[in-house]
Design an enzyme around this catalytic site. Structure first.
Site, mmCIF file in Angstrom:
data_model
loop_
_atom_site.group_PDB
_atom_site.id
_atom_site.type_symbol
_atom_site.label_atom_id
_atom_site.label_comp_id
_atom_site.label_asym_id
_atom_site.label_seq_id
_atom_site.Cartn_x
_atom_site.Cartn_y
_atom_site.Cartn_z
ATOM 1 N N LYS A 76 0.850 -1.200 0.000
ATOM 2 C CA LYS A 76 0.000 0.000 0.000
ATOM 3 C C LYS A 76 0.875 1.235 0.000
ATOM 4 O O LYS A 76 1.864 1.309 0.718
ATOM 5 C CB LYS A 76 -0.853 -0.030 1.281
ATOM 6 C CG LYS A 76 -1.882 1.042 1.375
ATOM 7 C CD LYS A 76 -3.221 0.556 0.849
ATOM 8 C CE LYS A 76 -4.223 1.665 0.695
ATOM 9 N NZ LYS A 76 -3.989 2.546 -0.449
ATOM 10 N N LYS A 112 5.103 2.484 -3.042
ATOM 11 C CA LYS A 112 4.928 3.861 -3.498
ATOM 12 C C LYS A 112 5.040 3.900 -5.000
ATOM 13 O O LYS A 112 5.719 3.062 -5.612
ATOM 14 C CB LYS A 112 6.012 4.765 -2.895
ATOM 15 C CG LYS A 112 5.623 6.212 -2.816
ATOM 16 C CD LYS A 112 4.727 6.477 -1.621
ATOM 17 C CE LYS A 112 4.266 7.899 -1.523
ATOM 18 N NZ LYS A 112 3.535 8.131 -0.269
HETATM 19 P P1 NAD Z 1 -0.265 18.211 -2.409
HETATM 20 O O1 NAD Z 1 0.251 18.105 -3.787
HETATM 21 O O2 NAD Z 1 -1.737 18.154 -2.196
HETATM 22 O O3 NAD Z 1 0.272 19.542 -1.707
HETATM 23 C C1 NAD Z 1 1.611 19.929 -1.610
HETATM 24 C C2 NAD Z 1 1.641 21.439 -1.472
HETATM 25 O O4 NAD Z 1 2.989 21.861 -1.213
HETATM 26 C C3 NAD Z 1 1.176 22.157 -2.746
HETATM 27 O O5 NAD Z 1 0.216 23.121 -2.413
HETATM 28 C C4 NAD Z 1 2.453 22.779 -3.288
HETATM 29 O O6 NAD Z 1 2.239 23.956 -4.015
HETATM 30 C C5 NAD Z 1 3.227 23.035 -2.000
HETATM 31 N N1 NAD Z 1 4.674 23.210 -2.202
HETATM 32 C C6 NAD Z 1 5.476 22.646 -3.122
HETATM 33 N N2 NAD Z 1 6.743 23.070 -2.985
HETATM 34 C C7 NAD Z 1 6.729 23.940 -1.948
HETATM 35 C C8 NAD Z 1 7.729 24.725 -1.314
HETATM 36 N N3 NAD Z 1 8.996 24.709 -1.722
HETATM 37 N N4 NAD Z 1 7.369 25.509 -0.261
HETATM 38 C C9 NAD Z 1 6.095 25.556 0.162
HETATM 39 N N5 NAD Z 1 5.095 24.823 -0.400
HETATM 40 C C10 NAD Z 1 5.415 24.033 -1.441
HETATM 41 O O7 NAD Z 1 0.486 17.061 -1.591
HETATM 42 P P2 NAD Z 1 0.029 16.383 -0.225
HETATM 43 O O8 NAD Z 1 -0.762 15.186 -0.561
HETATM 44 O O9 NAD Z 1 -0.521 17.414 0.681
HETATM 45 O O10 NAD Z 1 1.429 15.854 0.324
HETATM 46 C C11 NAD Z 1 2.321 16.688 1.030
HETATM 47 C C12 NAD Z 1 3.326 15.831 1.778
HETATM 48 O O11 NAD Z 1 2.618 14.947 2.659
HETATM 49 C C13 NAD Z 1 4.196 14.931 0.903
HETATM 50 O O12 NAD Z 1 5.460 14.779 1.519
HETATM 51 C C14 NAD Z 1 3.460 13.600 0.942
HETATM 52 O O13 NAD Z 1 4.308 12.509 0.669
HETATM 53 C C15 NAD Z 1 2.987 13.604 2.386
HETATM 54 N N6 NAD Z 1 1.853 12.717 2.649
HETATM 55 C C16 NAD Z 1 0.679 12.867 1.982
HETATM 56 C C17 NAD Z 1 -0.384 12.020 2.284
HETATM 57 C C18 NAD Z 1 -1.743 12.172 1.649
HETATM 58 O O14 NAD Z 1 -2.686 11.501 2.092
HETATM 59 N N7 NAD Z 1 -1.935 13.014 0.665
HETATM 60 C C19 NAD Z 1 -0.226 11.006 3.240
HETATM 61 C C20 NAD Z 1 0.990 10.894 3.916
HETATM 62 C C21 NAD Z 1 2.017 11.769 3.607
#
Ligand code: NAD
Length: 476
Positions: A76, A112
């Protein structure tokens, strides 16, 4: 991250950072080297290139799916769309998934996926083509399926992409009764579960809230118990960051700064998160939000005065070159791998409390697990018990009213009578998981005198994985 800092932070591979954390934890366990190596290594790495017609051109797309561990099946993990996607990154994120699932007792191996594209500059139509082609490549190699490997959203992807994946899977595998469970994070109208979208951000909130309830830890960083009035900075206003910001705001924390790609905004009295989102939708940027100060160099927002810093964008944003300037007392790792091992050491010496990613952002996979179970059982949560609970509660209230000879006000009655809805059950399961997970890590840290929560979380994860291997009887 600026190019200069990017190259400094990337001097070592992302995967080796996780290995370092793993090795620190292994020192607390007496486990054979070979078994530790088996847990650490990626079981399967599928690197693919496929052509997609974009406009009049054929573009060759680079993509990955990595299955880090098969100790539990299915595997997953999310799928990331970013121009920075590379094999090392996908392998690392897959490994983190294995440890994460073990910590929160979700019965999956880690995986992943990633596609090397910039979704911000590609049309929705072409993103759909790429997503569907990627899914069919996964199907061809048996890298997707309800009992094999179940993707979910990550950076750059969301419900829309998940529904394309499901639709492609079903069209190639018609009649597969459990097809809905081939991917999670789907829209509710397409087999998704209520509460999945905000699950990671809500999990981040529950995890940090739990730490802030601990007198000992709060004393160690000179903070009062509770979230009310705590100054919070969030980097990344995407799925995880936006929802986390909203829950902190609602709980009475003061969101002093928000950082996005184009810059950051700051107001020491606090930013209203929903108004910032409205402004972002209207202008295309968070900058120039009324009554706030623009910070052009977005990285600098991480170094502002605050109690809690929540990096929720990308990895390696806190590194050895800025760690000393971080003023936060608590860092909640909402993103995967936001703190490099060198920065971790520097911050540890400064007494900063870091809640590690492998626990803190596990809310997403926890609720994905609920979605997967819902899809396999073919029944919505609450369908069987909602009416029953309401009838029982009605009878109970009647007994109370009769014996007390007093009528309960109608509004209070409504609240008590209501049977659980799907969203109530999902949130309750998530809250319980995050609270339990936190205390398991904290208790282990105390009992084994482990230096920090990250190492304790890895010890917990390794122990759980060893247990599974023992049950499988693979290693005598
Ligand atoms: P997302 O694409 O929805 O959002 C990421 C945000 O970060 C965007 O708004 C983008 O513009 C912004 N961003 C990019 N570069 C940046 C920078 N240099 N400075 C500030 N902001 C910046 O992604 P997400 O799903 O929210 O994921 C974010 C993090 O959380 C990642 O590391 C991801 O692996 C982790 N994560 C996500 C989930 C999930 O359910 N979506 C679960 C566990 C972990």
């Amino acid at each position: 991250m600026s190019k200069k800092n990017q190259s400094k932070a990337d001097a070592h591979s992302f995967f080796s950072c996780i290995e370092k954390n793993f090795d620190k934890a292994a020192r607390y366990l007496s486990i054979k080297k070979g078994l530790l190596e088996q847990i650490k290594s990626c079981n399967a790495v599928y690197r693919m290139h496929f052509p997609v017609k974009i406009g009049k051109e054929i573009q060759v797309i680079e993509a990955y799916r990595v299955q880090h561990s098969h100790h539990k099946l299915p595997c997953k993990g999310g799928i990331r769309y970013s121009i920075k996607v590379n094999q090392d990154e996908v392998m690392t994120l897959a490994a983190l998934m294995t440890y994460k699932c073990a910590i929160v007792d979700v019965p999956f191996g880690g995986a992943k996926g990633g596609i090397k594209i910039d979704p911000q500059i590609i049309s929705a139509e072409n993103i759909e083509k790429i997503t569907r082609r990627y899914t069919s490549e996964l199907i061809k190699k048996n890298f997707i399926g309800p009992g094999i490997d179940v993707p979910a959203p990550d950076y750059g992807t969301g419900e829309r992409e998940m529904s394309w994946i499901f639709d492609t899977f079903l069209s190639i595998r018609p009649g597969e009764v459990d097809a809905l469970a081939c991917v999670t994070g789907k829209p509710v109208s397409q087999g998704g579960v209520r509460g999945r979208k905000e699950a990671t951000g809500l999990g981040v909130f529950y995890g940090i809230r739990e730490l802030c309830k601990m007198k000992e830890e709060m004393l160690s960083v000179g903070l009062d118990i509770g979230l009310n009035g705590k100054k919070v900075i969030i980097q990344g206003l995407g799925n995880v960051g936006y929802h986390a910001a909203t829950f902190f705001h609602e709980a009475g924390a003061i969101i002093v700064a928000l950082a996005e790609r184009e810059g950051a905004i700051y107001n020491k009295k606090g930013l209203n998160v929903s108004n910032v989102i409205l402004h972002l939708k209207k202008t295309g940027s968070i900058l120039n939000f009324p009554e706030s100060k623009n910070i052009e160099d977005t990285e600098k927002a991480l170094e502002l005065e605050c109690d809690i810093l929540i990096p929720a964008a990308l990895e390696n944003v806190i590194h050895k070159h800025n760690a000393n300037r971080i003023k936060a007392k608590i860092i909640g790792e909402a993103a995967n791998g936001p703190v490099t091992p060198e920065a971790d050491d520097i911050l540890g010496k400064k007494g900063v409390l870091i809640i590690p990613d492998i626990y803190l952002n596990a809310g997403g996979v926890t609720v994905s697990y609920f979605e997967w179970l819902k899809n396999l059982s073919h029944v919505r949560y609450g369908r069987m018990e909602k009416r029953f609970s309401e009838n029982m509660n009605t009878e109970l209230l009647q007994v109370i009213e009769t014996s007390c000879r007093k009528k309960i006000p109608i509004e209070e009655k409504k609240m008590i009578l209501r049977g659980p809805r799907e969203i109530d059950l999902v949130r309750s399961g998530l809250e319980d998981t995050m609270i339990n997970g936190f205390h398991k890590i904290r208790d282990l840290k105390k009992s084994l005198k482990i230096e920090n929560l990250r190492t304790a979380a890895f010890v917990l994860a390794i122990n759980k994985i060893i247990d599974s291997y023992e049950k499988l009887g693979i290693f005598p």
